[in-house]
Design a protein around this motif. Structure first.
Motif, PDB file in Angstrom:
ATOM      1  N   PHE A  81      -9.308  -4.463   3.923  1.00 17.25           N
ATOM      2  CA  PHE A  81      -8.806  -5.709   3.460  1.00 17.25           C
ATOM      3  C   PHE A  81      -8.614  -7.224   4.568  1.00 17.25           C
ATOM      4  CE2 PHE A  81      -7.286  -3.432   0.686  1.00 17.25           C
ATOM      5  CZ  PHE A  81      -6.902  -3.768  -1.033  1.00 17.25           C
ATOM      6  N   VAL A 103      -9.903  -3.065  -3.779  1.00 14.55           N
ATOM      7  CA  VAL A 103      -9.079  -4.414  -2.765  1.00 14.55           C
ATOM      8  C   VAL A 103     -10.030  -4.955  -4.757  1.00 14.55           C
ATOM      9  CG1 VAL A 103     -11.242  -5.877  -1.477  1.00 14.55           C
ATOM     10  CG2 VAL A 103     -10.942  -3.800  -1.277  1.00 14.55           C
ATOM     11  N   GLU A 143      -7.862   2.239   8.671  1.00 20.40           N
ATOM     12  CA  GLU A 143      -9.071   2.018   7.338  1.00 20.40           C
ATOM     13  C   GLU A 143      -8.524   0.589   6.460  1.00 20.40           C
ATOM     14  OE1 GLU A 143      -9.533   3.964   2.973  1.00 20.40           O
ATOM     15  OE2 GLU A 143      -9.918   5.459   5.543  1.00 20.40           O
ATOM     16  N   THR A 144      -7.440   0.546   5.579  1.00 19.87           N
ATOM     17  CA  THR A 144      -7.432  -0.229   5.142  1.00 19.87           C
ATOM     18  C   THR A 144      -6.963  -1.990   5.977  1.00 19.87           C
ATOM     19  OG1 THR A 144      -5.131   0.627   4.253  1.00 19.87           O
ATOM     20  CG2 THR A 144      -5.188  -1.517   3.493  1.00 19.87           C
ATOM     21  N   LYS A 169      -4.340   5.600   8.446  1.00 23.85           N
ATOM     22  CA  LYS A 169      -5.241   5.136   6.497  1.00 23.85           C
ATOM     23  C   LYS A 169      -4.735   3.985   6.955  1.00 23.85           C
ATOM     24  CE  LYS A 169      -5.068   4.699   1.765  1.00 23.85           C
ATOM     25  NZ  LYS A 169      -6.295   4.452   0.985  1.00 23.85           N
ATOM     26  N   PHE A 201       0.773  -1.088   0.450  1.00 27.99           N
ATOM     27  CA  PHE A 201       0.166   0.168  -0.021  1.00 27.99           C
ATOM     28  C   PHE A 201       1.143   1.667  -0.153  1.00 27.99           C
ATOM     29  CE2 PHE A 201      -2.508  -3.006   2.168  1.00 27.99           C
ATOM     30  CZ  PHE A 201      -3.259  -3.371   1.315  1.00 27.99           C
ATOM     31  N   GLY A 242      -0.013  -6.306   5.336  1.00 26.69           N
ATOM     32  CA  GLY A 242      -0.625  -4.926   4.835  1.00 26.69           C
ATOM     33  C   GLY A 242       0.966  -4.474   4.712  1.00 26.69           C
TER      34      GLY A 242
END
Length: 215
Positions: free
Chosen positions: A70, A41, A65-66, A62, A30, A53
């Motif tokens: 995911f 996604v 959130e990811t 951020k 990311f 990640g």
């Protein structure tokens, strides 16, 4: 070697193939500067392999959130993140991997503040990039590592390194992180090559078929 992480994945079909090839962890990058940057996604995410990640100096908001979007199991921090930041991310309920770039000498003073703040370390090759250089460092420098945190070996690992990795012995090394040297194109892995590599390093009796060493 017991654990193989395949990093830099993006395409749904390829993710499924690499998972079926036996990858323990599958990494998603990311970091917008990377040619393997994941901007949406995929239609398929790993169900058996752990989801990792990879972030470079990203804000906590951020990352959080990811993690949710995911369903990440682990977060790999590849930038200049502080020990306190690592610990903060760890409180989100994911395991944290902190990456360090290794040059001609192993610098224990750089990793020491991160013990107890992270679950794992990842040792990559020191370059001007935040990983993904495809270059290898001298693994023997890790003999100077005195910490108790388990780590993964990374940095330009190729299919041809499988035999050497079978003899690489360090009590705190739990596995390897492979990426660019197993690619057909950025973010697309040769799943057959990955499968054979995994079989060889996890089963000492197996050998690499030289006909498949195309990279």
């Amino acid at each position: 070697m017991k654990l193989v992480k395949v990093c830099g994945m993006r395409e749904a079909t390829n993710i499924r193939e690499v998972e079926q090839a036996g990858a323990d962890w599958i990494g998603f990058i990311f970091y917008p500067e990377s040619p393997r940057f994941v901007h949406e996604v995929p239609d398929y995410l790993p169900r058996k392999s752990k989801r990792v990640g990879v972030f470079v100096n990203a804000p906590k908001e951020k990352i959080s959130e990811t993690i949710s979007l995911f369903g990440l199991d682990l977060v790999q921090l590849h930038g200049n993140e502080s020990p306190e930041f690592c610990e903060n991310i760890r409180r989100s309920g994911v395991k944290v991997i902190k990456s360090f770039r290794v040059g001609d000498e192993f610098k224990e003073e750089e990793v020491e503040p991160y013990h107890g703040k992270c679950d794992y370390f990842l040792f990559d090759t020191q370059t001007s990039l935040y990983g993904g250089s495809g270059e290898k460092f001298n693994w023997e420098t890790l003999l100077n590592y005195r910490g108790n945190t388990f780590f993964l070996l990374s940095g330009g690992i190729t299919p041809g390194d499988a035999e050497a990795l079978k003899t690489f012995s360090y009590p705190k090394c739990i596995g390897v992180d492979i990426n660019s040297k197993f690619e057909i194109s950025p973010a697309v892995k040769d799943a057959k090559l990955v499968k054979q590599f995994i079989k060889v390093i996890k089963n000492p009796g197996n050998k690499i078929d030289n006909k498949t060493l195309l990279i």
